[in-house]
Design a protein around this motif. Structure first.
Motif, short mmCIF file in Angstrom:
data_model
loop_
_atom_site.label_atom_id
_atom_site.label_comp_id
_atom_site.label_asym_id
_atom_site.label_seq_id
_atom_site.Cartn_x
_atom_site.Cartn_y
_atom_site.Cartn_z
N GLY A 146 0.78 -1.23 0.00
CA GLY A 146 0.00 0.00 0.00
C GLY A 146 0.81 1.27 0.00
N TYR A 147 2.14 1.17 0.21
CA TYR A 147 3.01 2.33 0.16
C TYR A 147 3.80 2.38 -1.14
CZ TYR A 147 1.83 2.13 5.07
OH TYR A 147 1.14 2.06 6.26
N GLY A 148 3.49 1.48 -2.07
CA GLY A 148 4.22 1.44 -3.33
C GLY A 148 5.56 0.76 -3.25
N ASN A 149 5.86 0.09 -2.13
CA ASN A 149 7.11 -0.63 -1.99
C ASN A 149 6.99 -2.02 -2.60
OD1 ASN A 149 8.21 1.54 -0.62
ND2 ASN A 149 7.62 0.76 1.38
N ILE A 150 8.07 -2.49 -3.21
CA ILE A 150 8.08 -3.76 -3.94
C ILE A 150 8.71 -4.84 -3.07
CG2 ILE A 150 8.95 -4.93 -5.99
CD1 ILE A 150 9.18 -2.12 -7.28
N TYR A 151 8.07 -6.00 -3.03
CA TYR A 151 8.61 -7.16 -2.33
C TYR A 151 8.61 -8.35 -3.28
CZ TYR A 151 8.43 -4.64 2.08
OH TYR A 151 8.64 -3.73 3.08
N ILE A 152 9.74 -9.06 -3.32
CA ILE A 152 9.90 -10.23 -4.18
C ILE A 152 10.44 -11.37 -3.34
CG2 ILE A 152 11.02 -11.15 -6.24
CD1 ILE A 152 11.44 -8.20 -7.12
N THR A 153 9.81 -12.52 -3.41
CA THR A 153 10.36 -13.71 -2.76
C THR A 153 10.86 -14.66 -3.83
OG1 THR A 153 9.97 -15.43 -1.11
CG2 THR A 153 8.16 -14.95 -2.62
N PHE A 154 11.93 -15.40 -3.53
CA PHE A 154 12.50 -16.33 -4.50
C PHE A 154 13.37 -17.34 -3.76
CE2 PHE A 154 15.10 -12.51 -4.21
CZ PHE A 154 16.40 -12.98 -4.04
N TYR A 155 13.73 -18.40 -4.46
CA TYR A 155 14.68 -19.37 -3.92
C TYR A 155 16.10 -18.95 -4.28
CZ TYR A 155 11.26 -22.82 -2.38
OH TYR A 155 10.26 -23.47 -1.72
N ASP A 156 17.05 -19.28 -3.38
CA ASP A 156 18.42 -18.82 -3.54
C ASP A 156 19.37 -19.89 -3.01
OD1 ASP A 156 20.92 -17.30 -3.25
OD2 ASP A 156 19.67 -15.51 -3.42
N THR A 157 20.48 -20.09 -3.72
CA THR A 157 21.48 -21.07 -3.26
C THR A 157 22.82 -20.41 -2.96
OG1 THR A 157 22.34 -21.61 -5.48
CG2 THR A 157 20.37 -22.80 -4.74
N ARG A 158 22.87 -19.09 -2.83
CA ARG A 158 24.15 -18.39 -2.67
C ARG A 158 24.90 -18.82 -1.41
NH1 ARG A 158 22.38 -12.19 -1.80
NH2 ARG A 158 20.69 -12.84 -3.18
N ASN A 159 24.19 -19.20 -0.36
CA ASN A 159 24.83 -19.52 0.92
C ASN A 159 24.93 -21.01 1.17
OD1 ASN A 159 25.03 -16.76 1.57
ND2 ASN A 159 22.95 -16.75 2.39
N THR A 160 24.65 -21.83 0.16
CA THR A 160 24.63 -23.28 0.37
C THR A 160 25.77 -23.93 -0.38
OG1 THR A 160 23.19 -23.79 -1.53
CG2 THR A 160 22.12 -23.12 0.54
N ASN A 161 25.94 -25.22 -0.11
CA ASN A 161 27.04 -25.96 -0.73
C ASN A 161 26.66 -26.61 -2.04
OD1 ASN A 161 28.75 -25.37 1.42
ND2 ASN A 161 28.04 -27.13 2.61
N SER A 162 25.39 -26.50 -2.44
CA SER A 162 24.93 -27.17 -3.63
C SER A 162 23.71 -26.44 -4.17
CB SER A 162 24.56 -28.63 -3.30
OG SER A 162 23.77 -29.20 -4.31
N ASN A 163 23.52 -26.48 -5.49
CA ASN A 163 22.32 -25.90 -6.07
C ASN A 163 21.08 -26.75 -5.81
OD1 ASN A 163 23.25 -23.48 -7.16
ND2 ASN A 163 24.03 -24.48 -9.01
N ASN A 164 21.28 -27.90 -5.17
CA ASN A 164 20.14 -28.71 -4.75
C ASN A 164 19.71 -28.38 -3.33
OD1 ASN A 164 18.33 -30.89 -5.62
ND2 ASN A 164 19.22 -32.02 -3.88
N THR A 165 20.40 -27.43 -2.70
CA THR A 165 20.06 -26.98 -1.36
C THR A 165 19.73 -25.49 -1.42
OG1 THR A 165 21.51 -28.63 -0.37
CG2 THR A 165 20.82 -26.80 1.03
N VAL A 166 18.55 -25.12 -1.00
CA VAL A 166 18.07 -23.75 -1.21
C VAL A 166 17.62 -23.13 0.11
CG1 VAL A 166 17.27 -24.35 -3.53
CG2 VAL A 166 15.65 -24.43 -1.62
N GLU A 167 17.41 -21.82 0.05
CA GLU A 167 16.73 -21.10 1.12
C GLU A 167 15.88 -20.02 0.47
OE1 GLU A 167 19.45 -18.96 3.66
OE2 GLU A 167 20.88 -18.67 2.04
N ALA A 168 14.76 -19.71 1.11
CA ALA A 168 13.91 -18.64 0.61
C ALA A 168 14.52 -17.29 0.94
CB ALA A 168 12.51 -18.76 1.23
N TYR A 169 14.45 -16.38 -0.03
CA TYR A 169 14.99 -15.03 0.11
C TYR A 169 13.89 -14.01 -0.14
CZ TYR A 169 20.02 -14.44 0.94
OH TYR A 169 21.25 -14.32 1.53
N LEU A 170 14.15 -12.78 0.34
CA LEU A 170 13.25 -11.65 0.12
C LEU A 170 14.06 -10.49 -0.45
CD1 LEU A 170 10.24 -10.72 0.74
CD2 LEU A 170 11.22 -9.58 2.73
#
Length: 580
Positions: free
Chosen positions: A389-413
């Motif tokens: 409602g304030y015009g701010n944008i939020y995007i959620t996605f999966y991310d593997t930047r902090n993991t040891n494998s692209n088969n291991t993910v965490e949700a990011y914002l």
């Protein structure tokens, strides 16, 4: 005299010393965390608790600052809430906040609690009565009839009356035909006993057609307010059906792109009832890529724009997502799309963003949302976007930047308060999750979801932190941390008045106070010293009275900022000093 000057100098040095060492320290994620390594209270009271319990009650011990091993706690500042709570797999979640009563929230997902081998696709759902902080025990939607026993691909929707809807692809027991269904709740998400067939002739679409996406026109003043739109890919075509009576009756299918194909559709509505649909595919000899189809007459006719090519060799189906700013602020009408793509030939999949400020006629060059190193072998994918409602944008996605494998993910914002010019990246999940599934009929899914209303943001994602094949649906409740508005007096002031923020200097939060002698549409925007917009704090109509506005600047660097208050006929600017 000298003694007095020394005393004053001591006070100044003490304040500087205190502001520096008491400030929350940044650890590169865009969020701030306070080290409590020297806290005897922490050591004595909480040292024996499991790490996940420590985190769930809001503690951030210093060992969490280092990059965790897989399946360890990460640095998310948000509480993670398990809303499915079932040991069988659940995935492909969707969520929606009621626009009538934002304490009511509904989430739905693909659910396999009745069968894994072979996969028995159902749709599970749950609802919250306290804004997403707690959830009722989940349950399943009923089958459409004894022949159409499988349900899949849920999308949650709501109207201005507070009714909830869940669209689904329903599949027959022989897995030869399918139809699009819409389940309706008239009791704020408790039950979904009413079910309507969007495609009354089931053999009109073939088994294998994918993902019915649904949206509703929620904009006051729109000529199509409360019109429901269902879009999906059918026999390699992009099609639409709409309802103007709460889902009871649906129009005949409308081809969004005559003589053209497409899939992975998503839709959003603009401030004047414009309908925008994003999809992947090929059209008129263009390369395979991203398109947006636009209608200004309630979905009767469409024009289509090619946005950019997208690699066809991605490791998963990558559904794009779309949102439109209907906040009433200066970016009202902006259309935002996000998708994942490869930056090069290496395994570097990133989330990209584009904006149109002219009703879809032209689009900005794709911009990378995730801020990890370019051309790294890590992946970001499955983005979902919302504009609050304030015009701010939020995007959620999966991310593997902090993991040891692209088969291991965490949700990011990812969060932007300046129309997508810059993005802040914040870990959302507080555990890494390894992707495991019994068979390809279950897999991990193809998408996750996020919704917002005013200053509340609720993402949902699939999570296997429990281990094995136990996919659960997790959520967080996020407040737009820049702002909180309080009416401190309903007495009618004699005139408009803006007070100096207090405290000033401040770290990290400050309060802005103002008087309104009449109901007025309020816009409060923060700028940096160069005049660049930093954040829109408020963009809504307020009643007369005295109000206070809290701005939490924990995620911003030290410096001088300006706050501009616009109440229509009254415009005034103040100066803030953030000292960390």
């Amino acid at each position: 005299m000298k003694r007095g000057l020394n005393y004053i100098l001591f006070l100044i040095l003490s304040l500087v010393f205190y502001s520096f060492f008491s400030a929350p320290q940044s650890f590169g994620t865009g969020e701030s965390f306070t080290s409590i390594s020297d806290s005897s209270t922490y050591n004595k009271k909480y040292a024996g608790l499991p790490r996940e319990i420590k985190y769930s009650i809001g503690l951030s011990p210093p060992e969490y600052y280092t990059l965790p091993e897989d399946n360890e706690i990460t640095k998310s500042p948000y509480q993670n809430i398990n809303i499915s709570c079932d040991s069988f797999p659940q995935n492909e979640p969707s969520v929606k906040i009621s626009r009538k009563n934002p304490d009511r929230v509904v989430a739905a997902w693909r659910d396999f609690r009745t069968g894994v081998e072979p996969a028995n696709r159902k749709i599970g759902y749950s609802y919250s009565t306290d804004g997403g902080n707690t959830w009722q025990p989940s349950t399943l939607l009923l089958a459409y009839n004894p022949f159409y026993i499988f349900n899949s691909d849920p999308v949650v929707c709501t109207d201005t009356a507070g009714n909830f809807y869940i669209s689904a692809i329903s599949i027959d027991r022989n897995k030869t035909n399918s139809t699009v269904l819409v389940y309706k709740s008239t009791d704020e998400g408790v039950t979904f006993d009413d079910v309507y067939n969007v495609t009354p002739h089931p053999d009109s679409i073939n088994y294998g057609d994918d993902k019915s996406f649904m949206t509703c026109d929620l904009v006051n003043g729109s000529p199509y307010i409360n019109t429901l739109y269902a879009v999906w890919s059918s026999d390699s075509e992009s099609v639409l059906s709409k309802s103007t009576n709460g889902g009871v009756n649906w129009s005949k299918r409308i081809n969004i792109v005559p003589n053209g194909g497409g899939y992975a559709l998503a839709a959003a509505v603009g401030p004047h009832g414009e309908l925008y649909i994003v999809w992947l595919g090929m059209l008129n000899g263009h390369k395979y890529g991203l398109h947006v189809s636009m209608s200004t007459n309630g979905g009767l006719n469409f024009t289509t724009k090619f946005i950019c090519p997208v690699a066809s060799s991605l490791s998963f189906t990558r559904f794009p997502s779309i949102a439109v700013d209907v906040s009433g602020g200066k970016r009202t009408g902006n259309i935002y799309i996000v998708w994942s793509n490869k930056a090069s030939s290496i395994e570097d999949e990133d989330v990209y963003f584009s904006v149109s400020s002219d009703k879809g006629e032209s689009w900005s060059a794709p911009k990378r949302v995730n801020n990890d190193p370019l051309n790294s072998p890590r992946k970001q994918y499955w983005p979902s976007i919302t504009v609050n409602g304030y015009g701010n944008i939020y995007i959620t996605f999966y991310d593997t930047r902090n993991t040891n494998s692209n088969n291991t993910v965490e949700a990011y914002l990812a969060r932007s308060t300046n129309g997508g010019n810059t993005f802040q990246n914040i870990p959302l999940a507080n555990f890494h999750t390894e992707i495991n599934y019994q068979n390809t009929d279950i897999r991990f899914g193809d998408y996750i979801s996020i919704d917002s209303w005013k200053n509340k943001i609720i993402p949902v994602w699939t999570d296997e932190r429990a281990g094995g094949y136990n996919m659960e649906i997790y959520s967080s409740v996020i407040s737009d941390s820049t702002v909180g508005i309080t009416t401190v007096s309903k007495d009618i002031p004699a005139r408009f008045n803006l007070y100096q923020n207090y405290p000033n200097p401040f770290n990290p939060a400050t309060t802005i106070k103002f008087d309104l002698p009449m109901p007025s549409f309020e816009n409060v925007t923060i700028y940096n010293i160069l005049g660049s917009e930093v954040s829109i704090l408020v963009n809504e109509k307020l009643k007369e009275g005295t109000h206070t506005l809290n701005w939490d600047a924990a995620n911003y660097p030290s410096g001088v900022y300006l706050y501009r208050v616009n109440f229509g006929i009254f415009i005034q600017t103040g100066k803030l000093l953030l000292v960390k």
